[in-house]
Each structure stands twice: as structure tokens, then as C-alpha cells.
Scaffold this motif. Structure first.
Motif, PDB file in Angstrom:
ATOM      1  N   TRP A  46       7.554 -40.942 -58.155  1.00 37.67           N
ATOM      2  CA  TRP A  46       6.276 -40.568 -57.554  1.00 37.67           C
ATOM      3  C   TRP A  46       5.200 -41.593 -57.865  1.00 37.67           C
ATOM      4  N   LYS A  50       0.052 -39.072 -59.034  1.00 38.59           N
ATOM      5  CA  LYS A  50       0.502 -37.667 -58.982  1.00 38.59           C
ATOM      6  C   LYS A  50       0.457 -37.040 -60.366  1.00 38.59           C
ATOM      7  N   HIS A 124       4.386 -25.704 -68.141  1.00 39.40           N
ATOM      8  CA  HIS A 124       4.507 -26.588 -66.983  1.00 39.40           C
ATOM      9  C   HIS A 124       5.925 -27.183 -66.906  1.00 39.40           C
ATOM     10  N   TYR A 125       6.638 -26.957 -65.799  1.00 33.22           N
ATOM     11  CA  TYR A 125       8.031 -27.422 -65.730  1.00 33.22           C
ATOM     12  C   TYR A 125       8.182 -28.767 -65.021  1.00 33.22           C
ATOM     13  N   GLN A 127       8.336 -31.634 -62.223  1.00 33.50           N
ATOM     14  CA  GLN A 127       8.697 -31.690 -60.804  1.00 33.50           C
ATOM     15  C   GLN A 127       9.598 -30.515 -60.461  1.00 33.50           C
ATOM     16  N   ALA A 128       9.196 -29.705 -59.511  1.00 33.28           N
ATOM     17  CA  ALA A 128      10.046 -28.590 -59.099  1.00 33.28           C
ATOM     18  C   ALA A 128      11.401 -29.106 -58.614  1.00 33.28           C
ATOM     19  N   GLY A 129      11.368 -30.242 -57.923  1.00 34.44           N
ATOM     20  CA  GLY A 129      12.597 -30.799 -57.342  1.00 34.44           C
ATOM     21  C   GLY A 129      13.616 -31.218 -58.392  1.00 34.44           C
ATOM     22  N   THR A 164      -1.306 -24.484 -57.269  1.00 35.34           N
ATOM     23  CA  THR A 164      -0.653 -25.280 -56.222  1.00 35.34           C
ATOM     24  C   THR A 164       0.844 -24.978 -56.206  1.00 35.34           C
ATOM     25  N   LEU A 180      16.062 -32.951 -50.713  1.00 33.64           N
ATOM     26  CA  LEU A 180      15.261 -32.424 -51.820  1.00 33.64           C
ATOM     27  C   LEU A 180      13.798 -32.311 -51.406  1.00 33.64           C
ATOM     28  N   LEU A 181      13.446 -31.141 -50.930  1.00 31.95           N
ATOM     29  CA  LEU A 181      12.029 -30.922 -50.598  1.00 31.95           C
ATOM     30  C   LEU A 181      11.325 -30.492 -51.877  1.00 31.95           C
ATOM     31  N   ALA A 184       4.056 -29.557 -53.966  1.00 34.30           N
ATOM     32  CA  ALA A 184       2.999 -28.620 -54.308  1.00 34.30           C
ATOM     33  C   ALA A 184       2.563 -27.966 -53.000  1.00 34.30           C
ATOM     34  N   PHE A 318      12.239 -40.003 -42.385  1.00 24.70           N
ATOM     35  CA  PHE A 318      12.753 -39.760 -43.740  1.00 24.70           C
ATOM     36  C   PHE A 318      13.062 -38.287 -43.936  1.00 24.70           C
ATOM     37  N   LEU A 319      14.244 -38.014 -44.437  1.00 30.84           N
ATOM     38  CA  LEU A 319      14.589 -36.639 -44.809  1.00 30.84           C
ATOM     39  C   LEU A 319      13.768 -36.241 -46.042  1.00 30.84           C
ATOM     40  N   GLU A 322      13.898 -38.296 -49.376  1.00 31.67           N
ATOM     41  CA  GLU A 322      14.425 -39.651 -49.158  1.00 31.67           C
ATOM     42  C   GLU A 322      13.469 -40.729 -49.670  1.00 31.67           C
ATOM     43  N   LEU A 323      12.182 -40.531 -49.416  1.00 29.37           N
ATOM     44  CA  LEU A 323      11.204 -41.557 -49.846  1.00 29.37           C
ATOM     45  C   LEU A 323      11.231 -41.728 -51.358  1.00 29.37           C
ATOM     46  N   GLU A 324      11.374 -40.604 -52.069  1.00 29.58           N
ATOM     47  CA  GLU A 324      11.375 -40.688 -53.544  1.00 29.58           C
ATOM     48  C   GLU A 324      12.655 -41.367 -54.043  1.00 29.58           C
TER      49      GLU A 324
HETATM   50  N1  LIG Z   1       4.637 -28.126 -62.162  1.00 24.57           N
HETATM   51  C1  LIG Z   1       3.493 -28.097 -61.516  1.00 24.57           C
HETATM   52  O1  LIG Z   1       2.613 -27.317 -61.839  1.00 24.57           O
HETATM   53  C2  LIG Z   1       3.256 -29.044 -60.355  1.00 24.57           C
HETATM   54  C3  LIG Z   1       2.126 -28.882 -59.562  1.00 24.57           C
HETATM   55  C4  LIG Z   1       1.954 -29.740 -58.478  1.00 24.57           C
HETATM   56  C5  LIG Z   1       2.905 -30.703 -58.173  1.00 24.57           C
HETATM   57  N2  LIG Z   1       4.015 -30.818 -58.970  1.00 24.57           N
HETATM   58  C6  LIG Z   1       5.029 -31.856 -58.672  1.00 24.57           C
HETATM   59  O2  LIG Z   1       4.380 -33.054 -58.272  1.00 24.57           O
HETATM   60  C7  LIG Z   1       5.239 -33.805 -57.413  1.00 24.57           C
HETATM   61  C8  LIG Z   1       4.486 -34.261 -56.203  1.00 24.57           C
HETATM   62  O3  LIG Z   1       4.257 -33.164 -55.305  1.00 24.57           O
HETATM   63  P1  LIG Z   1       3.480 -33.403 -53.916  1.00 24.57           P
HETATM   64  O4  LIG Z   1       3.343 -32.112 -53.200  1.00 24.57           O
HETATM   65  O5  LIG Z   1       2.254 -34.178 -54.186  1.00 24.57           O
HETATM   66  O6  LIG Z   1       4.524 -34.335 -53.149  1.00 24.57           O
HETATM   67  P2  LIG Z   1       4.358 -35.075 -51.716  1.00 24.57           P
HETATM   68  O7  LIG Z   1       3.326 -34.406 -50.887  1.00 24.57           O
HETATM   69  O8  LIG Z   1       4.202 -36.530 -51.936  1.00 24.57           O
HETATM   70  O9  LIG Z   1       5.801 -34.840 -51.066  1.00 24.57           O
HETATM   71  C9  LIG Z   1       6.225 -33.523 -50.735  1.00 24.57           C
HETATM   72  C10 LIG Z   1       7.560 -33.564 -50.024  1.00 24.57           C
HETATM   73  O10 LIG Z   1       7.398 -34.148 -48.748  1.00 24.57           O
HETATM   74  C11 LIG Z   1       8.341 -35.194 -48.537  1.00 24.57           C
HETATM   75  N3  LIG Z   1       7.644 -36.255 -47.794  1.00 24.57           N
HETATM   76  C12 LIG Z   1       6.524 -36.921 -48.167  1.00 24.57           C
HETATM   77  N4  LIG Z   1       6.185 -37.826 -47.223  1.00 24.57           N
HETATM   78  C13 LIG Z   1       7.101 -37.727 -46.231  1.00 24.57           C
HETATM   79  C14 LIG Z   1       7.314 -38.416 -44.988  1.00 24.57           C
HETATM   80  N5  LIG Z   1       6.485 -39.364 -44.564  1.00 24.57           N
HETATM   81  N6  LIG Z   1       8.386 -38.075 -44.256  1.00 24.57           N
HETATM   82  C15 LIG Z   1       9.223 -37.099 -44.668  1.00 24.57           C
HETATM   83  N7  LIG Z   1       9.096 -36.425 -45.833  1.00 24.57           N
HETATM   84  C16 LIG Z   1       8.045 -36.737 -46.604  1.00 24.57           C
HETATM   85  C17 LIG Z   1       8.723 -35.682 -49.919  1.00 24.57           C
HETATM   86  O11 LIG Z   1      10.038 -36.225 -49.912  1.00 24.57           O
HETATM   87  C18 LIG Z   1       8.643 -34.402 -50.741  1.00 24.57           C
HETATM   88  O12 LIG Z   1       9.866 -33.706 -50.701  1.00 24.57           O
HETATM   89  C19 LIG Z   1       6.433 -32.892 -57.142  1.00 24.57           C
HETATM   90  O13 LIG Z   1       7.481 -33.248 -57.997  1.00 24.57           O
HETATM   91  C20 LIG Z   1       5.920 -31.507 -57.502  1.00 24.57           C
HETATM   92  O14 LIG Z   1       6.936 -30.593 -57.876  1.00 24.57           O
HETATM   93  C21 LIG Z   1       4.201 -30.009 -60.037  1.00 24.57           C
END
Ligand SMILES: NC(=O)c1ccc[n+]([C@@H]2O[C@H](COP(=O)([O-])OP(=O)(O)OC[C@H]3O[C@@H](n4cnc5c(N)ncnc54)[C@H](O)[C@@H]3O)[C@@H](O)[C@H]2O)c1
Length: 359
Positions: A46, A50, A124-125, A127-129, A164, A180-181, A184, A318-319, A322-324
Motif C-alpha cells: 500500500w 495509508k 486493530h487487525y 489490513q483486512a485482506g 471505516t 482480494l478485495l 475501508a 485490474f482485478l 491486483e494492483l497491490e
Molecule cells: N484495521 C482498520 O481499522 C483499517 C481501517 C481502514 C483501512 N484499513 C486497511 O487499509 C488498507 C487500505 O484500504 P483502502 O480502502 O484505502 O484501499 P483502496 O481504496 O486503495 O483499495 C480498495 C480495493 O480496491 C481495489 N482497487 C483500488 N484501485 C483499483 C483500480 N483502479 N481498479 C481495480 N481495483 C482497484 C484494491 O485492489 C483494493 O482491493 C486495507 O488493507 C484496509 O484493510 C484498515
């Protein structure tokens, strides 16, 4: 967004440093290994803004010293049926508790097709993924969610009620990376607004609301500079407007209300008692149809996805995830980026603990 300066490191260097640092905080070998894997994987996948990478060590330092996290915490099974368990994490590391809960869910799914574990008194756990991916490595579909500090206001309001509340949804594939979706349920996050502020760039007007409840593209409208750093003020905007808020509310019911942890505006308020709850599920696709048939049908859907005509003929599709995975592969070659302010703070903390800092 990459112009805020970063240093880059090899994964094994970061893993070793994080594990040693966590051991110095009092973590067990198992805890140090799981948490180090989680936060270094986050840093490698990431954007540093983030805030899921090594900067998490700062909060862990505070929480292990103020009773917010207990090293070697008991993982207590309160109730256990073939498909469902209710567990108490007793204020251990969130990464570790969620990992153990997912392993339980996987074992159940292997036997009866599905496993669901409700987790209370966790932290706090990350990345959910990361936890959903564990399911995919065992050939299972993974569904993972957590509550978090209230940052989303109900649609039409300006005070936050739920977090979130990130979801991790993983689908195993025999050939290629899992789907892997990992998201937040907010459009962005505080970290990315702070990052934009430092970088001097604007943000989309659907990321956040000011504390007065207004939209703005100027990150300065959300940031207050304090001697301890930049403080965010305002609320996050949910994905999909009221629909995203609804998902976050639903998530808090499963993660907080149902588990017996704190929920809504109460969770994550006291750093010595975040009391986060999770809901973790594994589904065995082999129960529904022969393994190869599911995989074949899944690949058909993947092919349909890639066959979609892009709006811009030069752009790629991108699935989920996939980007990650692409970023992780790239960072394997060029090094994992850690922003320089984080590195300076880690050097100071390592010195205070008498640990060799390779950063
Ligand atoms: N534990 C917590 O409290 C907490 C809170 C917030 C976020 N997080 C973590 O922070 C990380 C970032 O979360 P986020 O919501 O900012 O991620 P993000 O918005 O960057 O991505 C979300 C999802 O969308 C997909 N995606 C992004 N751009 C794309 C594109 N152009 N085309 C296709 N798919 C696309 C990504 O592969 C991902 O699966 C995650 O690991 C999340 O679990 C944790």
C-alpha cells in the motif's frame, strides 16, 4: 502521490527489525512473527500514506506500555460449535487474534463447509485482506470485517457514528494471485489527507467532510498543525454515500454489537482499551461443486472481466487486489518504501530500546 520522500528497504531487513522491536516490547515469538509479517506486507503493498505499515509500531509501543495490548494474551474460546465460535482476544495484538480466528474458521470450513468466528476484546487487525488471504491459501473463500474508531457520519449528518470498518474478501485461485478485495468503507482515510497536505496537492471533494459538514478539495481545511504533528479534523465520507454508511453500520453490528466488544462511538476511544471486535468467516467452495469445476467457472468470469472494453483504450483493467500484488512485486525489486519521518522516529525508538536499527 509519491513525492513525500521515502527510504526503501528489503523485506527481510524490515521483518527482522520489526520482529526484534516487538520482542523488545515483550511480544512472544509467535506474536512478533505474525505482526511483523502483517505490517511489512502492508508497507509492501500500500501507499505509505495509508498508514498501515511500520508506523503502526508507534501505537503498539504505547499500547503495550499502557495496558491497551497484553503480550501473550490468552485466546479464549467462549463457545464452540462445528460451524461457529465465539472467542475473546483478551486485549492481545489484533493481527494475532484475527489470524487465530481465521485459522479456526478455516478448520471448521474444511469439516462442515463453513466456519464463522465472532471475536471480542481485540485490537486493530491491520489490513483486512491479510486475513482473507490466509483463507485463500487454504483454498477457502475468506470474509473478514472489523469495527474501528468512529469516523463516518450518517448520510446527512456531520458527527461520526461508526468506523471505516474494513472488509477483506478473498477468493482462492489455483493459477495466479487470489482475488482480494481489501477496503475501508470510506472513500479515503485520514492518512491520505495528511499526505496530500504535506505534498501540497488537492483531494477529490468526496473524500472527507469538514467538521462543519462541508465538502472541500483543500486538505488544509481538514488539518490542524500541532507540536505533535498534523491532526485531522472532520469526518470521512463513506463509499457509495448512504449505501456505504449502511455497510459500515451492518459491519459494526456483526463485529461490535454481536461479539460483545465496544461499538459505534465508544470503540477505539481509550488507547488503553480500544476493545475492537471482528467477524471472520471461511467458506469451502469444494462443498458446493467439484474443485476443478469451481476454478474453471471462476476463470471464465476472470476472462470476461479482462475482456471488458476499457473506456480509455490505453488503460488496463485490474482485478481486486491486483494492483497491490503488482506493487508488492515491484517493491521486491526496488525496496519497500517507508517515509523518512517514520524512519527517523523508528531510529529514535530503536535507540531507546537498545535495538540495532538497520534503517
Ligand atoms: N484495521 C482498520 O481499522 C483499517 C481501517 C481502514 C483501512 N484499513 C486497511 O487499509 C488498507 C487500505 O484500504 P483502502 O480502502 O484505502 O484501499 P483502496 O481504496 O486503495 O483499495 C480498495 C480495493 O480496491 C481495489 N482497487 C483500488 N484501485 C483499483 C483500480 N483502479 N481498479 C481495480 N481495483 C482497484 C484494491 O485492489 C483494493 O482491493 C486495507 O488493507 C484496509 O484493510 C484498515
Amino acid at each position: 502521490m509519491a513525492s513525500v520522500p521515502v527510504f526503501r528497504y528489503k523485506r527481510h531487513v524490515l521483518i527482522k527489525f520489526c520482529a526484534e522491536y516487538l520482542l523488545a516490547l515483550g511480544a512472544t515469538d509467535e506474536e512478533a512473527s505474525i505482526v511483523a509479517d502483517g505490517i511489512v506486507t502492508a508497507a509492501s503493498r500500500w501507499h505509505p500514506g495509508k498508514g498501515q505499515g511500520l508506523e503502526k509500531l508507534f501505537r503498539l509501543t504505547i499500547q503495550t506500555s499502557n495496558g491497551g495490548i497484553y503480550n501473550g494474551a490468552e485466546f479464549e474460546v467462549l463457545k464452540d460449535t462445528p460451524a461457529v465460535s465465539h472467542v475473546d482476544g483478551h486485549k492481545g495484538y489484533g493481527y494475532v487474534i484475527a489470524a487465530k480466528a481465521m485459522n479456526m474458521a478455516i478448520e471448521k470450513a474444511k469439516k462442515v463447509g463453513i466456519g464463522a468466528v465472532s471475536v471480542r476484546h481485540s485490537n486493530h487487525y491491520g489490513q483486512a485482506g491479510f486475513h482473507a488471504e490466509t483463507a485463500t491459501k487454504a483454498g477457502m473463500i475468506g470474509i473478514v470485517m472489523s469495527n474501528a474508531r468512529a469516523e463516518l457520519a450518517p448520510w446527512g449528518a456531520k458527527t461520526p457514528v461508526v468506523g471505516t470498518n474494513p472488509w477483506g474478501l478473498g477468493i482462492p485461485r489455483d493459477n495466479g494471485f487470489p482475488i482480494l478485495l481489501d477496503l475501508a468503507l470510506s472513500m479515503s482515510g485520514e492518512g491520505m489527507v495528511r499526505w496530500a497536505y504535506r505534498e501540497g496537492v488537492s483531494i477529490p471533494d468526496n473524500y472527507v467532510l469538514t467538521k462543519e459538514g462541508n465538502r472541500s478539495t483543500d486538505p488544509a481545511d481538514f488539518i490542524r498543525e500541532t507540536p505533535n504533528g498534523l491532526v485531522f479534523q472532520g469526518t470521512q465520507m463513506p463509499i457509495g454515500e448512504f449505501k456505504g454508511f449502511g455497510l459500515a453500520f451492518f459491519t459494526d453490528v456483526l463485529s461490535g454489537v454481536l461479539s460483545g466488544s465496544l461499538f459505534g462511538t465508544e470503540v477505539f476511544q481509550d488507547i488503553s482499551n480500544h476493545d475492537v471486535g471482528h467477524f471472520v468467516m471461511a467458506i469451502n467452495p469444494d462443498i458446493f461443486m467439484p474443485h476443478d469445476e469451481f476454478q474453471q467457472r471462476l476463470e471464465q468470469l476472470v476472462q470476461m472481466f479482462y475482456a471488458a472494453e476499457p473506456t480509455d483504450p490505453d488503460s488496463k483493467l485490474f482485478l481486486p487486489g491486483e494492483l497491490e500484488f503488482i506493487t508488492e512485486r515491484e517493491n521486491e525489486k526496488i525496496g519497500i518504501p517507508i517515509d523518512t519521518t517514520t524512519v527517523e522516529n523508528l531510529r529514535r525508538l530503536a535507540e531507546e530500546r537498545g535495538i540495532q536499527c538497520p534503517l
